[in-house]
Write an enzyme that holds these catalytic residues in place. Structure first.
Site, PDB file in Angstrom:
ATOM      1  N   GLU A  49      -0.799   7.916  -7.104  1.00  0.00           N
ATOM      2  CA  GLU A  49      -0.812   9.377  -7.129  1.00  0.00           C
ATOM      3  C   GLU A  49       0.007   9.911  -8.305  1.00  0.00           C
ATOM      4  OE1 GLU A  49      -0.586  13.344  -4.437  1.00  0.00           O
ATOM      5  OE2 GLU A  49      -0.675  11.397  -3.457  1.00  0.00           O
ATOM      6  N   ALA A  91       0.829  -1.205   0.000  1.00  0.00           N
ATOM      7  CA  ALA A  91       0.000   0.000   0.000  1.00  0.00           C
ATOM      8  C   ALA A  91       0.866   1.260   0.000  1.00  0.00           C
ATOM      9  CB  ALA A  91      -0.951  -0.009   1.186  1.00  0.00           C
ATOM     10  N   GLY A 144       1.971   1.494  -3.479  1.00  0.00           N
ATOM     11  CA  GLY A 144       0.799   1.727  -4.324  1.00  0.00           C
ATOM     12  C   GLY A 144       0.267   3.141  -4.227  1.00  0.00           C
ATOM     13  N   ASP A 145       0.303   3.719  -3.036  1.00  0.00           N
ATOM     14  CA  ASP A 145      -0.127   5.099  -2.841  1.00  0.00           C
ATOM     15  C   ASP A 145       0.672   6.030  -3.741  1.00  0.00           C
ATOM     16  OD1 ASP A 145      -1.401   7.364  -1.359  1.00  0.00           O
ATOM     17  OD2 ASP A 145       0.635   7.640  -0.591  1.00  0.00           O
ATOM     18  N   SER A 146       1.961   5.836  -3.753  1.00  0.00           N
ATOM     19  CA  SER A 146       2.858   6.665  -4.555  1.00  0.00           C
ATOM     20  C   SER A 146       2.653   6.437  -6.055  1.00  0.00           C
ATOM     21  CB  SER A 146       4.291   6.350  -4.131  1.00  0.00           C
ATOM     22  OG  SER A 146       5.191   6.552  -5.130  1.00  0.00           O
TER      23      SER A 146
END
Length: 138
Positions: free
Chosen positions: A30, A22, A25-27
């Site tokens: 975005e 995560a 994945g967030d990076s």
């Protein structure tokens, strides 16, 4: 040559915490959204930021995951389940606990696919998200 080298084997990635997936994945997500907005709009930086937030907030990610579930493979559904069920010690200030759990699961899926170098599948999923009409309503 990869711009960013991903050195871990699939076996090593599978042993990672879903929170690590995560985190990545967030990076990745975005960056994808920011690049998409730059490519498709003429917004100024502050407007880009405001628009991007609407797409990457926990509620939006939870809604996207719910829509994605019907096209996920069994392996991907397992990754989502692991991400959703991972104990987090953080809560989103503008999302319910359930929305936060599902957004974490969404980010885990994105990070996992990125880390195991499933770029074609990752691209397919990210492009599918952009295609959906409801996406633009945030």
């Amino acid at each position: 040559m990869e711009l960013i080298e991903r050195k871990r084997s699939i076996e090593e990635v599978m042993q990672m915490s879903p929170l690590t997936w995560a985190y990545v994945g967030d990076s990745v997500y975005e960056q994808y959204i920011r690049t998409h907005l730059v490519n498709t709009t003429r917004l100024k930086p502050h407007e880009l930021h405001i628009k991007a937030i609407k797409y990457v907030k926990a509620k939006a990610q939870a809604d996207i995951l719910q829509k994605l579930e019907k096209i996920l493979t069994e392996e991907e559904k397992d990754i989502v389940r692991r991400g959703r069920n991972t104990q987090t010690y953080h809560t989103a200030k503008n999302a319910s606990v359930q929305e936060y759990m599902y957004s974490t699961a969404f980010e885990a899926l994105i990070g996992y696919l990125y880390l195991i170098k499933q770029d074609a599948r990752l691209s397919e999923i990210l492009n599918k998200i952009i295609e959906w009409k409801h996406w633009r309503n945030y």
